[in-house]
Design a protein around this motif. Structure first.
Motif, mmCIF file in Angstrom:
data_model
loop_
_atom_site.group_PDB
_atom_site.id
_atom_site.type_symbol
_atom_site.label_atom_id
_atom_site.label_comp_id
_atom_site.label_asym_id
_atom_site.label_seq_id
_atom_site.Cartn_x
_atom_site.Cartn_y
_atom_site.Cartn_z
ATOM 1 N N ALA A 156 30.980 46.728 64.909
ATOM 2 C CA ALA A 156 32.012 47.098 65.879
ATOM 3 C C ALA A 156 31.799 48.515 66.391
ATOM 4 C CB ALA A 156 33.394 46.959 65.243
ATOM 5 N N ARG A 157 31.320 49.398 65.521
ATOM 6 C CA ARG A 157 31.085 50.787 65.921
ATOM 7 C C ARG A 157 29.994 50.909 66.985
ATOM 8 N NH1 ARG A 157 33.027 55.078 63.117
ATOM 9 N NH2 ARG A 157 33.974 54.788 61.059
ATOM 10 N N THR A 158 29.064 49.951 67.002
ATOM 11 C CA THR A 158 27.964 50.027 67.963
ATOM 12 C C THR A 158 28.347 49.490 69.337
ATOM 13 O OG1 THR A 158 27.055 47.822 67.430
ATOM 14 C CG2 THR A 158 26.343 49.677 66.048
ATOM 15 N N MET A 159 29.527 48.920 69.451
ATOM 16 C CA MET A 159 29.950 48.321 70.712
ATOM 17 C C MET A 159 30.496 49.390 71.651
ATOM 18 S SD MET A 159 31.568 44.749 69.264
ATOM 19 C CE MET A 159 31.456 43.918 70.836
ATOM 20 N N PRO A 160 30.643 49.096 72.929
ATOM 21 C CA PRO A 160 31.131 50.086 73.901
ATOM 22 C C PRO A 160 32.489 50.651 73.496
ATOM 23 C CG PRO A 160 30.237 48.183 75.032
ATOM 24 C CD PRO A 160 30.287 47.818 73.579
ATOM 25 N N PRO A 161 32.806 51.885 73.923
ATOM 26 C CA PRO A 161 34.101 52.489 73.601
ATOM 27 C C PRO A 161 35.258 51.584 74.030
ATOM 28 C CG PRO A 161 32.636 54.118 74.587
ATOM 29 C CD PRO A 161 31.935 52.787 74.702
ATOM 30 N N GLY A 162 36.227 51.462 73.146
ATOM 31 C CA GLY A 162 37.404 50.645 73.440
ATOM 32 C C GLY A 162 37.276 49.190 73.039
ATOM 33 N N ALA A 163 36.072 48.768 72.660
ATOM 34 C CA ALA A 163 35.876 47.353 72.322
ATOM 35 C C ALA A 163 36.714 46.935 71.116
ATOM 36 C CB ALA A 163 34.400 47.072 72.057
ATOM 37 N N VAL A 164 36.939 47.857 70.174
ATOM 38 C CA VAL A 164 37.701 47.490 68.973
ATOM 39 C C VAL A 164 39.165 47.201 69.286
ATOM 40 C CG1 VAL A 164 36.174 48.739 67.403
ATOM 41 C CG2 VAL A 164 38.162 49.914 68.413
ATOM 42 N N ASP A 165 39.632 47.607 70.475
ATOM 43 C CA ASP A 165 41.010 47.333 70.868
ATOM 44 C C ASP A 165 41.123 46.212 71.893
ATOM 45 O OD1 ASP A 165 42.283 49.361 69.279
ATOM 46 O OD2 ASP A 165 41.518 50.864 70.677
ATOM 47 N N GLU A 166 40.001 45.569 72.216
ATOM 48 C CA GLU A 166 40.005 44.454 73.163
ATOM 49 C C GLU A 166 40.366 43.163 72.456
ATOM 50 O OE1 GLU A 166 39.753 44.609 76.295
ATOM 51 O OE2 GLU A 166 38.929 46.611 76.666
ATOM 52 N N THR A 167 41.070 42.275 73.158
ATOM 53 C CA THR A 167 41.413 40.974 72.596
ATOM 54 C C THR A 167 40.603 39.874 73.256
ATOM 55 O OG1 THR A 167 43.201 40.509 74.159
ATOM 56 C CG2 THR A 167 43.766 41.781 72.196
ATOM 57 N N VAL A 168 40.431 38.795 72.543
ATOM 58 C CA VAL A 168 39.707 37.629 73.051
ATOM 59 C C VAL A 168 40.639 36.428 72.966
ATOM 60 C CG1 VAL A 168 37.734 36.091 72.732
ATOM 61 C CG2 VAL A 168 37.475 38.555 72.337
#
Length: 251
Positions: free
Chosen positions: A107-119
């Motif tokens: 998750a840390r390697t993903m673009p900024p804000g990705a950890v707060d995105e929903t699917v």
């Protein structure tokens, strides 16, 4: 689109030649539903408690054991969520922490804000970690230890719709690491006698639960939500982000 919400009782309903394409059932009781001669191509079923209770029969075959075997293959260590001895529980928790560490690093390697995105309306990665903080507080200090401590305010209840500004990911990770350490320390000191002790269930204080079962519930929560989180990270990597819909309730 017709929406049934608020506890409508459709038990015993019969659908004949009905078009249910794209229908979505969330937090609904579909036990003993019978489907005959229907096109189920592309159907997706997510039932975390498939291994409990009655079998799920597809074309005369109970698919539960096959699903469990495949999930255990995909998530090594998951098969130990029902461990019973102190030593086995320590090992099971260590494998779980290793698996979650890999997910967090991904998750840390993903673009900024990705950890707060929903699917698809599910919890974000950060919200999932916050729910595990809540689950640990519920079943360890609130269950096994009977400490009377209030759950951490950052924790996310399964029934809550989180509309507040999200905390920083580093803050979430800090509280999450503290809860992981609490479980680790508890298991390191646990004995057979302690695990056999009974306490009021956090779900129903009138019902007894063993300390061992409280720990196993934490393990189950952790593995199921790792599955959810991994699935959604895959979707985010594939560009399938969809925000704006409140998350469904989880256990």
């Amino acid at each position: 689109m017709t929406t049934f919400a608020g506890g409508e009782d459709l038990s015993g309903a019969v659908f004949v030649d009905a078009d249910l394409r794209g229908a979505k059932f969330v937090e609904s009781d579909l036990s003993r539903v019978v489907i005959r001669g229907c096109d189920v191509g592309g159907m997706e079923v997510d039932a975390p408690w498939l291994r409990f209770g009655e079998p799920m029969i597809v074309n005369g075959v109970d698919i539960g054991p096959f699903v469990e075997t495949e999930l255990n293959r995909r998530f090594p260590g998951r098969e130990e969520q029902t461990a019973e001895s102190p030593e086995a529980l320590v090992e099971a928790w260590a494998k779980l922490e290793t698996a979650w560490s890999a997910a967090v690093e991904r998750a840390r390697t993903m673009p900024p804000g990705a950890v707060d995105e929903t699917v698809a309306g599910e919890w974000s990665f950060a919200q999932t970690l916050r729910h595990l903080v809540y689950a640990t507080d519920k079943w360890l200090p609130g269950g096994a230890l009977q400490s009377g401590k209030d759950p951490h305010p950052l924790g996310l209840n399964h029934a809550a719709v989180d509309v507040s500004a999200p905390p920083s990911f580093e803050e979430v990770l800090s509280v999450r690491a503290d809860r992981q350490a609490q479980v680790r320390a508890f298991l390191a000191a646990a004995t057979i006698r302690l695990l056999d002790e009974e306490c009021p269930s956090p779900n129903d204080s009138s019902q007894p639960e063993t300390v061992r079962r409280c720990v196993q519930v934490i393990l189950e929560e952790e593995w199921e939500h790792l599955r959810f989180a991994t699935r959604d990270l895959d979707a985010l990597d594939a560009g399938a982000c969809e925000s704006g819909e409140p998350p469904p309730r989880r256990r």
